[in-house]
Structure formats: structure tokens, C-alpha cells
Write a protein that holds these residues in place. Structure first.
Motif, PDB file in Angstrom:
ATOM      1  N   LEU A  32       0.825  -1.214   0.000  1.00 20.46           N
ATOM      2  CA  LEU A  32       0.000   0.000   0.000  1.00 20.46           C
ATOM      3  C   LEU A  32       0.859   1.263   0.000  1.00 20.46           C
ATOM      4  CD1 LEU A  32      -2.953  -0.957   2.362  1.00 20.46           C
ATOM      5  CD2 LEU A  32      -2.948  -0.789  -0.124  1.00 20.46           C
ATOM      6  N   THR A  33       2.080   1.173   0.505  1.00 22.24           N
ATOM      7  CA  THR A  33       2.988   2.315   0.394  1.00 22.24           C
ATOM      8  C   THR A  33       3.329   2.577  -1.072  1.00 22.24           C
ATOM      9  OG1 THR A  33       3.945   1.900   2.574  1.00 22.24           O
ATOM     10  CG2 THR A  33       5.232   3.266   1.056  1.00 22.24           C
ATOM     11  N   PHE A  34       3.532   1.508  -1.843  1.00 22.94           N
ATOM     12  CA  PHE A  34       3.741   1.661  -3.283  1.00 22.94           C
ATOM     13  C   PHE A  34       2.510   2.291  -3.936  1.00 22.94           C
ATOM     14  CE2 PHE A  34       7.369  -1.290  -3.090  1.00 22.94           C
ATOM     15  CZ  PHE A  34       8.216  -0.680  -4.007  1.00 22.94           C
ATOM     16  N   VAL A  35       1.330   1.867  -3.507  1.00 26.65           N
ATOM     17  CA  VAL A  35       0.095   2.463  -4.037  1.00 26.65           C
ATOM     18  C   VAL A  35       0.051   3.957  -3.715  1.00 26.65           C
ATOM     19  CG1 VAL A  35      -2.421   2.484  -3.881  1.00 26.65           C
ATOM     20  CG2 VAL A  35      -1.198   0.307  -3.917  1.00 26.65           C
ATOM     21  N   GLY A  36       0.412   4.299  -2.475  1.00 24.43           N
ATOM     22  CA  GLY A  36       0.431   5.708  -2.077  1.00 24.43           C
ATOM     23  C   GLY A  36       1.423   6.524  -2.881  1.00 24.43           C
ATOM     24  N   VAL A  37       2.617   5.959  -3.107  1.00 19.23           N
ATOM     25  CA  VAL A  37       3.633   6.664  -3.900  1.00 19.23           C
ATOM     26  C   VAL A  37       3.150   6.865  -5.329  1.00 19.23           C
ATOM     27  CG1 VAL A  37       5.947   6.450  -4.891  1.00 19.23           C
ATOM     28  CG2 VAL A  37       5.572   5.908  -2.477  1.00 19.23           C
ATOM     29  N   ILE A 184       4.181  -2.299  -9.819  1.00 15.55           N
ATOM     30  CA  ILE A 184       4.796  -2.958  -8.658  1.00 15.55           C
ATOM     31  C   ILE A 184       3.791  -3.036  -7.513  1.00 15.55           C
ATOM     32  CG2 ILE A 184       6.611  -2.758  -6.905  1.00 15.55           C
ATOM     33  CD1 ILE A 184       8.360  -1.440  -9.029  1.00 15.55           C
ATOM     34  N   ALA A 185       3.032  -1.954  -7.325  1.00 15.88           N
ATOM     35  CA  ALA A 185       2.025  -1.936  -6.259  1.00 15.88           C
ATOM     36  C   ALA A 185       0.969  -3.016  -6.497  1.00 15.88           C
ATOM     37  CB  ALA A 185       1.368  -0.560  -6.189  1.00 15.88           C
ATOM     38  N   ALA A 186       0.545  -3.188  -7.754  1.00 13.85           N
ATOM     39  CA  ALA A 186      -0.459  -4.206  -8.075  1.00 13.85           C
ATOM     40  C   ALA A 186       0.078  -5.605  -7.776  1.00 13.85           C
ATOM     41  CB  ALA A 186      -0.866  -4.098  -9.538  1.00 13.85           C
ATOM     42  N   LEU A 187       1.333  -5.853  -8.143  1.00  9.64           N
ATOM     43  CA  LEU A 187       1.940  -7.158  -7.864  1.00  9.64           C
ATOM     44  C   LEU A 187       2.048  -7.399  -6.357  1.00  9.64           C
ATOM     45  CD1 LEU A 187       4.789  -7.184 -10.551  1.00  9.64           C
ATOM     46  CD2 LEU A 187       2.647  -8.489 -10.581  1.00  9.64           C
ATOM     47  N   MET A 188       2.401  -6.329  -5.626  1.00 10.87           N
ATOM     48  CA  MET A 188       2.497  -6.460  -4.173  1.00 10.87           C
ATOM     49  C   MET A 188       1.128  -6.711  -3.550  1.00 10.87           C
ATOM     50  SD  MET A 188       5.665  -6.264  -3.341  1.00 10.87           S
ATOM     51  CE  MET A 188       5.507  -6.029  -1.581  1.00 10.87           C
ATOM     52  N   LEU A 189       0.081  -6.122  -4.103  1.00 12.44           N
ATOM     53  CA  LEU A 189      -1.265  -6.359  -3.583  1.00 12.44           C
ATOM     54  C   LEU A 189      -1.698  -7.797  -3.831  1.00 12.44           C
ATOM     55  CD1 LEU A 189      -3.103  -3.057  -4.594  1.00 12.44           C
ATOM     56  CD2 LEU A 189      -2.468  -3.789  -2.298  1.00 12.44           C
ATOM     57  N   VAL A 190      -1.320  -8.330  -5.002  1.00 10.38           N
ATOM     58  CA  VAL A 190      -1.616  -9.742  -5.273  1.00 10.38           C
ATOM     59  C   VAL A 190      -0.894 -10.631  -4.259  1.00 10.38           C
ATOM     60  CG1 VAL A 190      -1.313 -11.620  -6.936  1.00 10.38           C
ATOM     61  CG2 VAL A 190      -2.063  -9.376  -7.725  1.00 10.38           C
ATOM     62  N   ALA A 191       0.380 -10.299  -3.995  1.00  6.84           N
ATOM     63  CA  ALA A 191       1.138 -11.066  -3.002  1.00  6.84           C
ATOM     64  C   ALA A 191       0.495 -10.947  -1.628  1.00  6.84           C
ATOM     65  CB  ALA A 191       2.579 -10.558  -2.954  1.00  6.84           C
ATOM     66  N   ALA A 192       0.018  -9.750  -1.280  1.00  3.10           N
ATOM     67  CA  ALA A 192      -0.641  -9.559   0.014  1.00  3.10           C
ATOM     68  C   ALA A 192      -1.912 -10.394   0.106  1.00  3.10           C
ATOM     69  CB  ALA A 192      -0.964  -8.078   0.214  1.00  3.10           C
ATOM     70  N   ALA A 193      -2.685 -10.406  -0.988  1.00  4.09           N
ATOM     71  CA  ALA A 193      -3.929 -11.181  -0.990  1.00  4.09           C
ATOM     72  C   ALA A 193      -3.641 -12.671  -0.812  1.00  4.09           C
ATOM     73  CB  ALA A 193      -4.690 -10.942  -2.295  1.00  4.09           C
ATOM     74  N   LEU A 194      -2.613 -13.163  -1.515  1.00  4.60           N
ATOM     75  CA  LEU A 194      -2.251 -14.578  -1.395  1.00  4.60           C
ATOM     76  C   LEU A 194      -1.749 -14.907   0.013  1.00  4.60           C
ATOM     77  CD1 LEU A 194      -0.451 -15.115  -4.826  1.00  4.60           C
ATOM     78  CD2 LEU A 194      -2.729 -15.907  -4.160  1.00  4.60           C
ATOM     79  N   LEU A 195      -0.964 -14.004   0.596  1.00  2.00           N
ATOM     80  CA  LEU A 195      -0.451 -14.242   1.941  1.00  2.00           C
ATOM     81  C   LEU A 195      -1.575 -14.238   2.965  1.00  2.00           C
ATOM     82  CD1 LEU A 195       1.959 -14.638   3.824  1.00  2.00           C
ATOM     83  CD2 LEU A 195       2.183 -12.153   3.945  1.00  2.00           C
ATOM     84  N   ILE A 196      -2.501 -13.304   2.831  1.00  2.00           N
ATOM     85  CA  ILE A 196      -3.639 -13.264   3.755  1.00  2.00           C
ATOM     86  C   ILE A 196      -4.452 -14.550   3.637  1.00  2.00           C
ATOM     87  CG2 ILE A 196      -5.822 -12.102   4.251  1.00  2.00           C
ATOM     88  CD1 ILE A 196      -4.453  -9.478   3.337  1.00  2.00           C
ATOM     89  N   SER A 197      -4.693 -14.971   2.400  1.00  2.42           N
ATOM     90  CA  SER A 197      -5.468 -16.198   2.179  1.00  2.42           C
ATOM     91  C   SER A 197      -4.776 -17.411   2.801  1.00  2.42           C
ATOM     92  CB  SER A 197      -5.647 -16.403   0.666  1.00  2.42           C
ATOM     93  OG  SER A 197      -6.346 -17.598   0.409  1.00  2.42           O
ATOM     94  N   THR A 198      -3.457 -17.512   2.577  1.00  2.00           N
ATOM     95  CA  THR A 198      -2.700 -18.644   3.130  1.00  2.00           C
ATOM     96  C   THR A 198      -2.701 -18.617   4.654  1.00  2.00           C
ATOM     97  OG1 THR A 198      -1.265 -18.662   1.186  1.00  2.00           O
ATOM     98  CG2 THR A 198      -0.458 -19.786   3.154  1.00  2.00           C
ATOM     99  N   THR A 199      -2.526 -17.424   5.212  1.00  2.00           N
ATOM    100  CA  THR A 199      -2.492 -17.287   6.671  1.00  2.00           C
ATOM    101  C   THR A 199      -3.821 -17.710   7.293  1.00  2.00           C
ATOM    102  OG1 THR A 199      -0.917 -15.462   6.488  1.00  2.00           O
ATOM    103  CG2 THR A 199      -2.127 -15.662   8.552  1.00  2.00           C
ATOM    104  N   ILE A 200      -4.918 -17.303   6.673  1.00  2.72           N
ATOM    105  CA  ILE A 200      -6.235 -17.655   7.206  1.00  2.72           C
ATOM    106  C   ILE A 200      -6.476 -19.162   7.119  1.00  2.72           C
ATOM    107  CG2 ILE A 200      -8.719 -17.353   6.882  1.00  2.72           C
ATOM    108  CD1 ILE A 200      -7.230 -14.966   8.156  1.00  2.72           C
ATOM    109  N   ARG A 201      -6.054 -19.766   6.027  1.00  2.00           N
ATOM    110  CA  ARG A 201      -6.223 -21.216   5.887  1.00  2.00           C
ATOM    111  C   ARG A 201      -5.389 -21.967   6.940  1.00  2.00           C
ATOM    112  NH1 ARG A 201      -8.456 -23.301   1.222  1.00  2.00           N
ATOM    113  NH2 ARG A 201      -7.109 -25.146   1.326  1.00  2.00           N
ATOM    114  N   LEU A 202      -4.161 -21.498   7.183  1.00  2.78           N
ATOM    115  CA  LEU A 202      -3.323 -22.130   8.200  1.00  2.78           C
ATOM    116  C   LEU A 202      -3.917 -21.941   9.590  1.00  2.78           C
ATOM    117  CD1 LEU A 202       0.256 -21.199   6.912  1.00  2.78           C
ATOM    118  CD2 LEU A 202      -0.805 -23.470   6.940  1.00  2.78           C
TER     119      LEU A 202
END
Length: 303
Positions: A32-37, A184-202
Motif C-alpha cells: 500500500l505504500t507503493f500504491v500511495g507513492v 509494482i504496487a499491483a503485484l504487491m497487492l496480489v502477493a498480500a492477498a495470497l499471503l492473507i489467504s494462506t495465513t487464514i487457511r493455516l
């Protein structure tokens, strides 16, 4: 649905998976910092376009003995300079011209020395090398072609240059940088979404016995899902707030504190304009976490 029980389950999940919560916070913060920039860059580009395009002029460079070509076998004469001035003041052209001024060799040299003050190249330039010129301000900067058509080819005229063309090249580079930051911000958001999803499943897997017991006592899927969604939202909210703070900090300490001090002639993005980006970042973080967590826990419960 008992709100206290749901919040208690969410808090318990955050404590159990603290390291993963930290990872969600960090990846949300960075993305989101990349999005802000990227948003700040777009605001700055728009502001600079409005500022510089209004100041952009059309330069009518006159022939000079120092640089001769087929159009300029010799320096522009007094009569040729007067003819150009008359053309700029004529009825067909005057409606497009806001104002114009003549810059002789000495004035061009003075302005050159100011512009390149401290540059060693300026020491080798003499007034006779610099072209005399008419600097034309237009009522509508988009109508520069009218001046070019009316003045180009006249005796004593070397070239007619629209400063907007130079600005377009600069802004094209800035837009490319902004698009790169947004990508770069879009790619980071995709990574964030995947990490959140994985964390919730774990998190759900680590509490599979509790989920099984809740199902046996008749708990609805909505009741089971809500604590997990809250975990993702709360972790992402922290990262979003940090990203918003970083965006404000960039404007306060770097843009206003450093760039504005170094370049006082340019209007940079202000704190009040940057604050507009804050709710966008926080909203994006919350929505991203809610959707990712909901998809993850819904798929887990269907297995």
C-alpha cells in the motif's frame, strides 16, 4: 451471533499466529505504500502539467552569424526582425497571442548565465553565440501550430519551437515511472492477498478441532467464518494505517521538507492533497483483507 465471542475468537487467533500476523502487516504496509507513492506521483504530474503548460511559450529563434545554414545565410537584419514583430502583431495572429517579448543577444546572455549559474560551460559562452528571439505567450497553448505556420519560413527566422514538446517528453518519463510504481504496487497487492489467504487457511487448520466442535453444536458457517475474516482485516488495517502514515511522512519530510526547499519555483504536492490518499489506502487494505480471508475460509469449510 454473540459479538463478544466472535471478537474473543479473533483475538485468540491473532495471538496464536502472531508471526503470520506480522507478515500480513508488513506486506500490506509495503504494497500500500507503493500504491500511495504511485498516487502521489500522479497528483504531482497533474499539478506540474497545469503549472508548466500555462507557462509554456513559443520561441521564435532568429538567424545568427555564429550558426549558419540554408535558412540562415546571415544574421537577421533589423528589417527582418521588424517584419517578424509585425507578423506577431497582425490581425490573424494577434487573436491567438496573449503577449510577446523580444530578447536580444545581451538579454539572452544574462538569462543564460542565471539559468546555468555555477556550470563551467557558461564561462565559454558569449552573447554573440546566443540567438536573438521572440518569446510568445499564447491565449491557448494548444494553438502553437498557428504561430509556427505564420512565422516559419520568414526571412531571418531560424526556427519556431514550442516548449510544450519538451515538457511532453519530460512528463512521458514521469508517467512511465508512475506506471511502473503502480505495476509494482499491483503485484504487491496480489502477493498480500495470497499471503492473507494462506495465513487464514493455516489459522483455520490449526483450529480444526474447534471448528469441528462448533459444527457439531450447530454453529453456522457465518459464525465460524467471521473471526477469521476479522483476523485478516485487523492485521491488514494495521498495515494500511502504517502505509498511510508513510505516505504522509514522504510528503512532509521529503517533498515539502527537502524538494520544496531546493526547488522553490515548483509547486509540489501538499499535506492536504496527500490526506485525500489516506482513506483510499485504508479502504483498499480492509477490502483486500476481507475478500481474501472470506474466500480462503469459505473454501476451507467446503473441503
Amino acid at each position: 451471533m454473540r459479538l463478544g465471542l466472535v471478537l474473543s475468537e479473533a483475538g485468540s487467533g491473532l495471538r496464536r499466529n502472531f508471526s503470520m500476523v506480522v507478515s500480513i502487516v508488513l506486506v500490506t504496509f509495503v504494497s500500500l505504500t507503493f500504491v500511495g507513492v504511485a498516487a502521489l506521483m500522479q497528483l504531482q504530474i497533474g499539478q506540474m502539467k497545469g503549472f508548466w503548460y500555462d507557462k509554456a511559450q513559443v520561441a521564435v529563434y532568429l538567424c545568427n552569424d555564429a550558426v549558419q545554414n540554408s535558412n540562415c545565410p546571415s544574421a537577421a537584419t533589423t528589417d527582418e526582425i521588424a517584419a517578424v514583430k509585425t507578423a506577431l502583431s497582425s490581425a490573424p495572429v494577434k487573436t491567438f497571442v496573449k503577449s510577446f517579448r523580444f530578447e536580444d543577444h545581451q538579454l539572452a546572455y544574462t538569462n543564460f548565465k542565471k539559468q546555468f549559474k555555477g556550470n563551467p560551460v557558461a564561462d565559454y559562452v558569449t552573447p554573440d553565440i546566443l540567438n536573438e528571439a521572440f518569446w510568445v505567450n499564447l491565449n491557448d497553448p494548444n494553438q502553437s501550430a498557428v504561430i509556427s505556420e505564420a512565422i516559419s519560413g520568414m526571412p531571418g527566422v531560424d526556427a519556431v519551437t514550442d516548449q510544450r514538446r519538451l515538457l511532453d517528453q519530460i512528463f512521458a518519463v514521469l508517467n512511465t515511472a508512475s506506471i511502473t510504481a503502480a505495476t509494482i504496487a499491483a503485484l504487491m497487492l496480489v502477493a498480500a492477498a495470497l499471503l492473507i489467504s494462506t495465513t487464514i487457511r493455516l489459522s483455520a487448520f490449526s483450529r480444526r478441532r474447534e471448528i469441528g466442535i462448533m459444527r457439531l453444536v450447530g454453529a453456522s458457517n457465518r459464525f465460524i467464518q467471521t473471526p477469521f475474516i476479522l483476523e485478516g482485516v485487523l492485521a491488514s488495517l494495521i498495515g494500511s494505517v502504517l502505509a498511510a502514515a508513510a505516505t504522509i511522512g514522504i510528503v512532509q519530510f521529503f517533498i515539502q521538507g527537502y524538494l520544496q526547499t531546493a526547488q522553490r519555483d515548483i509547486n509540489f504536492v501538499t499535506i492536504s492533497e496527500a490526506i485525500v490518499v489516506v482513506p483510499i489506502l485504508i479502504g483498499a487494505g480492509v477490502v483486500l483483507a476481507a475478500v481474501s480471508a472470506n474466500v480462503a475460509i469459505s473454501r476451507y469449510l467446503r473441503v
